[in-house]
Design a protein around this motif. Structure first.
Motif, PDB file in Angstrom:
ATOM      1  N   GLY A 137      -4.306   1.443  -8.769  1.00 43.31           N
ATOM      2  CA  GLY A 137      -4.443   0.082  -8.237  1.00 43.31           C
ATOM      3  C   GLY A 137      -4.417  -0.974  -9.314  1.00 43.31           C
ATOM      4  N   SER A 138      -3.940  -0.602 -10.494  1.00 40.04           N
ATOM      5  CA  SER A 138      -3.880  -1.600 -11.545  1.00 40.04           C
ATOM      6  C   SER A 138      -2.445  -2.128 -11.658  1.00 40.04           C
ATOM      7  N   ASP A 139      -2.081  -2.677 -12.808  1.00 40.42           N
ATOM      8  CA  ASP A 139      -0.824  -3.418 -12.926  1.00 40.42           C
ATOM      9  C   ASP A 139       0.410  -2.652 -12.457  1.00 40.42           C
ATOM     10  N   ALA A 140       0.566  -1.420 -12.933  1.00 42.63           N
ATOM     11  CA  ALA A 140       1.806  -0.699 -12.652  1.00 42.63           C
ATOM     12  C   ALA A 140       1.937  -0.366 -11.165  1.00 42.63           C
ATOM     13  N   GLY A 141       0.883   0.221 -10.587  1.00 45.11           N
ATOM     14  CA  GLY A 141       0.950   0.632  -9.191  1.00 45.11           C
ATOM     15  C   GLY A 141       1.144  -0.533  -8.240  1.00 45.11           C
ATOM     16  N   ILE A 142       0.385  -1.586  -8.475  1.00 46.82           N
ATOM     17  CA  ILE A 142       0.492  -2.748  -7.590  1.00 46.82           C
ATOM     18  C   ILE A 142       1.850  -3.435  -7.755  1.00 46.82           C
ATOM     19  N   SER A 143       2.320  -3.560  -8.990  1.00 46.19           N
ATOM     20  CA  SER A 143       3.625  -4.187  -9.207  1.00 46.19           C
ATOM     21  C   SER A 143       4.725  -3.409  -8.501  1.00 46.19           C
ATOM     22  N   ALA A 144       4.630  -2.094  -8.564  1.00 46.68           N
ATOM     23  CA  ALA A 144       5.636  -1.264  -7.908  1.00 46.68           C
ATOM     24  C   ALA A 144       5.619  -1.488  -6.399  1.00 46.68           C
ATOM     25  N   GLY A 145       4.418  -1.477  -5.840  1.00 45.42           N
ATOM     26  CA  GLY A 145       4.302  -1.671  -4.397  1.00 45.42           C
ATOM     27  C   GLY A 145       4.802  -3.039  -3.959  1.00 45.42           C
ATOM     28  N   LEU A 146       4.417  -4.072  -4.700  1.00 44.76           N
ATOM     29  CA  LEU A 146       4.846  -5.426  -4.341  1.00 44.76           C
ATOM     30  C   LEU A 146       6.364  -5.565  -4.456  1.00 44.76           C
ATOM     31  N   ARG A 147       6.932  -4.954  -5.481  1.00 49.66           N
ATOM     32  CA  ARG A 147       8.376  -5.070  -5.670  1.00 49.66           C
ATOM     33  C   ARG A 147       9.117  -4.394  -4.521  1.00 49.66           C
ATOM     34  N   ALA A 148       8.612  -3.238  -4.111  1.00 53.89           N
ATOM     35  CA  ALA A 148       9.258  -2.530  -3.002  1.00 53.89           C
ATOM     36  C   ALA A 148       9.231  -3.382  -1.735  1.00 53.89           C
ATOM     37  N   ARG A 149       8.085  -3.989  -1.475  1.00 48.02           N
ATOM     38  CA  ARG A 149       7.967  -4.839  -0.284  1.00 48.02           C
ATOM     39  C   ARG A 149       8.834  -6.090  -0.410  1.00 48.02           C
ATOM     40  N   GLU A 150       8.929  -6.632  -1.619  1.00 51.48           N
ATOM     41  CA  GLU A 150       9.734  -7.839  -1.829  1.00 51.48           C
ATOM     42  C   GLU A 150      11.199  -7.549  -1.547  1.00 51.48           C
ATOM     43  N   LEU A 151      11.649  -6.379  -1.990  1.00 49.87           N
ATOM     44  CA  LEU A 151      13.068  -6.049  -1.839  1.00 49.87           C
ATOM     45  C   LEU A 151      13.406  -5.627  -0.417  1.00 49.87           C
ATOM     46  N   ASP A 152      12.480  -4.954   0.212  1.00 52.86           N
ATOM     47  CA  ASP A 152      12.732  -4.523   1.583  1.00 52.86           C
ATOM     48  C   ASP A 152      11.430  -4.561   2.371  1.00 52.86           C
ATOM     49  N   PRO A 153      11.225  -5.640   3.095  1.00 53.29           N
ATOM     50  CA  PRO A 153       9.955  -5.803   3.819  1.00 53.29           C
ATOM     51  C   PRO A 153       9.734  -4.749   4.902  1.00 53.29           C
ATOM     52  N   SER A 154      10.747  -3.943   5.183  1.00 55.66           N
ATOM     53  CA  SER A 154      10.527  -2.879   6.177  1.00 55.66           C
ATOM     54  C   SER A 154       9.932  -1.623   5.530  1.00 55.66           C
ATOM     55  N   THR A 155       9.853  -1.600   4.221  1.00 54.46           N
ATOM     56  CA  THR A 155       9.283  -0.430   3.536  1.00 54.46           C
ATOM     57  C   THR A 155       7.782  -0.342   3.789  1.00 54.46           C
ATOM     58  N   GLU A 156       7.325   0.859   4.070  1.00 56.91           N
ATOM     59  CA  GLU A 156       5.888   1.094   4.173  1.00 56.91           C
ATOM     60  C   GLU A 156       5.368   1.438   2.774  1.00 56.91           C
ATOM     61  N   VAL A 157       4.340   0.736   2.334  1.00 57.63           N
ATOM     62  CA  VAL A 157       3.803   0.992   0.997  1.00 57.63           C
ATOM     63  C   VAL A 157       2.310   1.295   1.089  1.00 57.63           C
ATOM     64  N   THR A 158       1.921   2.431   0.520  1.00 60.53           N
ATOM     65  CA  THR A 158       0.506   2.790   0.431  1.00 60.53           C
ATOM     66  C   THR A 158       0.122   2.870  -1.040  1.00 60.53           C
ATOM     67  N   VAL A 159      -1.004   2.255  -1.362  1.00 61.04           N
ATOM     68  CA  VAL A 159      -1.498   2.338  -2.739  1.00 61.04           C
ATOM     69  C   VAL A 159      -2.818   3.101  -2.733  1.00 61.04           C
ATOM     70  N   VAL A 160      -2.831   4.171  -3.510  1.00 61.34           N
ATOM     71  CA  VAL A 160      -4.012   5.029  -3.596  1.00 61.34           C
ATOM     72  C   VAL A 160      -4.805   4.594  -4.836  1.00 61.34           C
ATOM     73  N   VAL A 161      -6.002   4.095  -4.595  1.00 60.23           N
ATOM     74  CA  VAL A 161      -6.793   3.478  -5.670  1.00 60.23           C
ATOM     75  C   VAL A 161      -8.065   4.303  -5.882  1.00 60.23           C
ATOM     76  N   ALA A 162      -8.259   4.788  -7.116  1.00 57.58           N
ATOM     77  CA  ALA A 162      -9.413   5.654  -7.387  1.00 57.58           C
ATOM     78  C   ALA A 162     -10.730   4.900  -7.189  1.00 57.58           C
ATOM     79  N   GLY A 163     -10.761   3.632  -7.514  1.00 55.42           N
ATOM     80  CA  GLY A 163     -11.987   2.861  -7.369  1.00 55.42           C
ATOM     81  C   GLY A 163     -11.914   1.898  -6.197  1.00 55.42           C
ATOM     82  N   ALA A 164     -12.729   0.859  -6.296  1.00 51.67           N
ATOM     83  CA  ALA A 164     -12.829  -0.092  -5.194  1.00 51.67           C
ATOM     84  C   ALA A 164     -12.237  -1.455  -5.564  1.00 51.67           C
ATOM     85  N   TYR A 165     -11.571  -1.519  -6.730  1.00 52.00           N
ATOM     86  CA  TYR A 165     -11.170  -2.819  -7.245  1.00 52.00           C
ATOM     87  C   TYR A 165      -9.684  -2.862  -7.580  1.00 52.00           C
ATOM     88  N   PRO A 166      -8.845  -2.974  -6.551  1.00 51.63           N
ATOM     89  CA  PRO A 166      -7.418  -2.992  -6.834  1.00 51.63           C
ATOM     90  C   PRO A 166      -6.996  -4.318  -7.469  1.00 51.63           C
TER      91      PRO A 166
END
Lengths: 464, 464
Positions: free
Chosen positions: B8-37
């Motif tokens: 849930g830090s820079d790399a994971g979130i950036s990847a998820g946001l980019r996928a959604r930006e490029l194709d808003p129909s993409t389903e994106v799940t981010v698995v975060v070890a802690g509580a603070y993405p």
């Protein structure tokens, strides 16, 4: 080897210093029309404002520095004619003494002179009346005298370009109430109006009374000061009674010496030179505000800037010794401080880009200079212009608070432009980040992303 | 299409946001070890210092922002195994609930964990004793608790790298007396010692007690606080009694998840990826502090930086959707604020350049940030490293006052490095100048000229 430089400002001095640096056996003479070689005329507003206490500090180098570097200075000496065949410069020295200076190579850096707009009264009134133009150290001392003698409480500045705005700030800093009149629709017309309006607001916030879209038509001496008349674009007649008038509406190249010798001229009457700063006259180079500028995106234009003069002078000085240096070209990078704001630009605005054959589109965004959680962040308004057809970066305009490092953020765009980068590729640059001073994507990258999102959405969409 | 991001830090979130930006129909799940993405861990020192009042503000985006952008967040969920063939991620969720997540594409951004140096007592003492490591938001809250409960008057910081120095400043800002112990001969060992010494002096000026060339060997609980023992390089035994100890000596990549699935590792044990951020495991990309970094000058190295994580995450997110984005490479641009100083670098230092096959030489100069006649100018110490054989710019290190725009001046060098410029050609760049903020030759050009004068005097001498 005797290199003679005409002009004691940036271009002439840079040429002379470069020649001495490359070959300390070279004899270098600099012919200076006035008594103040190597002064930073860009610093004049800060002397007038009182921020620079002693005018001597405005010298990039003192006379002693220049002489220690091996430059022989002929002060108060006005070059009048070049005998190209005889390689001889004719001049009039102090007390009208004629002088003849032989040279092996000549570098002409005669600079520019202030434009005198067609204002009734401007030809008859002068410094003694509190009416000033401002370009040289002589002009500066005359204005200083007026400030002492007249103790003006009010001043009117004609023109709201770089110098006009700096002088509006400088006079305001001295406690003088400033009225500023600009013929263009917005101040700082070298920026797009939506950015100029931010500068306008900053001036107003500091008490400057601004009239844009307004021409000054006349100045007359009244019983108690100066009576200035003007006309707004809608025809409305305006007038102001002030203690002092300052006319700063730009410069025109000072080319008489070269033109009389047969040099060719180009845009705005500036002398044409090639990239080696050669004039076409044998053994004669020219540099600085008197020559047409090679622009990396526009080709040949006229764009007088101190940075350019230094670079061109250096090239001319090297080539005067037989070198093969080339001026890499301007991209018109400029920056201005106005009170607590900084306004900067590099490259082209849309109308310039269209004229140069591009298909420009622009996007304005306002990313924070640094992470908002750290105290003191401010948005920087950034307007990116790119080519729709190729995605190439064409220009950037930035306005930000004095603390936002806007003056050096524009340099990254300038360096990107120098290398012909695409707007999208600015995201690939590895730029510095720490929360008090930036963001993981720097503001300049966020602005590039905004341009891409608006103008290249298709190209960023992948085809799975 | 279901893209799953681990981290849930820079790399994971950036990847998820980019996928959604490029194709808003993409389903994106981010698995975060802690509580603070999506927290800005670079901002932790400014929360500890008290400059950021509310820790929530450290979030780049709130949980609501992320969900509004279409990211489905699985918080407190630790990914334990990748079933590459089944395209299934095994995880342990809250309350130890096992979870299985199917994916079409997986982006792993597990980041790094703090290094635990071999200090006696570090394994047994912890936050409750006032002994802290600092990397995550959890660590931050633990340290915040200690500051509340212990009300320490003194602290010892082990390590004087980026975080160590920021924490020394942050704790000092809170009114705590800081002792800082660094094993290397000078603080901020990512810079050459002659620049590190300027940072050292700034710390001393603000009351930090610094011991360089000194290792901490043990921490023990005393009657009234913590007893820390160390050894100087000359063998001298040292000890300090303090209320709090903070150990911040760097990070190591967190690679277990990928390595267990067969990913290859490289420098410092980081996972090897290609320029598309592909791991070699089918449908699995990785980005950020867990992977080896493509460096434009060094090839494959390990250089964990937030800026790089954002860029790599964006590339991985695009490629997870079937794109063909490439990480253009790091050049190691970094900047640090320490009290009123800014220290920055980009590119290589000499020992790195030699290892990479260059023939480096360096020159240090200290040009003013702006014209000295305008108030507030400061020299910026700039050390340029270039290749003697080719003249190519290899790196730049800068230390300057907070007001000198050093943080963004380094970006011009970074952009020049990106394009493989020669040191001498930096003089051709058209950079911004106004007396309050620069010089006709910018400080970065004056430093380049100093390098050329020292290392290429022959090449600049013309042959008439």
């Amino acid at each position: 080897m005797h290199v003679v430089c005409v002009g004691g400002s940036d271009a002439g001095i840079s040429a002379g210093l470069r020649a001495r640096e490359l070959d300390p056996s070279t004899e270098v003479t600099v012919v200076v029309a006035g008594a103040y070689p190597n002064f930073s005329i860009c610093g004049i507003p800060y002397y007038i404002s009182g921020e620079v206490g002693d005018w001597h500090h405005l010298a990039h180098r003192t006379r002693a520095d220049l002489e220690a570097a091996g430059l022989h200075l002929l002060l108060d000496t006005r070059a009048t004619r070049i005998d190209v065949d005889a390689r001889q410069l004719e001049a009039i020295g102090p007390d009208d003494t004629p002088a003849l200076v032989d040279y092996d190579a000549l570098v002409v850096g005669t600079g520019a002179r202030p434009v005198r707009p067609p204002i009734t009264g401007l030809d008859t009134l002068g410094a003694a009346d509190g009416v000033h133009l401002l370009h040289s150290m002589g002009d500066t001392f005359a204005l200083g005298d007026s400030l002492e003698k007249l103790q003006p409480r009010t001043a009117l500045v004609v023109g709201a370009g770089y110098i006009g705005l700096e002088m509006a700030e400088g006079l305001t800093t001295r406690g003088i109430h400033v009225t500023q009149v600009e013929a263009a629709p917005e101040v700082l017309s070298t920026l797009d109006p939506e950015l100029g309006t931010l500068v306008h607001a900053e001036l107003v916030r500091h008490g400057v009374d601004i009239h844009t879209g307004t021409s000054v038509t006349g100045i007359a001496k009244g019983a108690d000061g100066l009576h200035v008349t003007g006309q707004a674009r809608d025809g409305e007649a305006l007038s102001w009674d002030v203690d002092l008038v300052l006319v700063v509406v730009g410069v025109t190249p000072e080319t008489d010496l070269l033109v009389r010798s047969g040099a060719q001229t180009g845009p705005r009457g500036a002398v044409l030179v090639d990239e080696t700063m050669a004039t076409g006259l044998p053994h004669v180079w020219a540099a600085g505000d008197c020559v047409a500028t090679h622009h990396r995106l526009l080709g040949t234009t006229y764009l007088p800037l101190g940075t350019t003069s230094h670079k061109q002078g250096r090239v001319a000085g090297e080539n005067a010794l037989g070198g093969n240096a080339r001026f890499a070209g301007s991209i018109g990078t400029q920056v201005l401080k106005v009170f607590d704001l900084v306004a900067a630009r590099t490259g082209l605005r849309e109308h310039e880009a269209i004229a140069a054959g591009f298909d420009p589109a622009s996007t304005t965004s306002a990313p924070d200079d640094h992470k908002a959680y750290y105290p003191g962040s401010h948005p920087i308004t950034i307007r990116i212009t790119g080519d729709r057809a190729t995605g190439r970066l064409l220009g950037a305009q930035l306005v930000g608070h004095l603390t936002t490092e806007t003056a050096k953020r524009v340099d990254t765009y300038a360096t990107a432009l120098f290398h012909g980068m695409d707007v999208a590729d600015i995201n690939d640059l590895d730029l510095a980040y720490t929360p008090p001073l930036g963001s993981p994507w720097d503001a300049i990258q966020i602005a590039a992303q905004a341009w891409v999102t608006q103008h290249q959405p298709a190209s960023t969409r992948t085809q799975p």
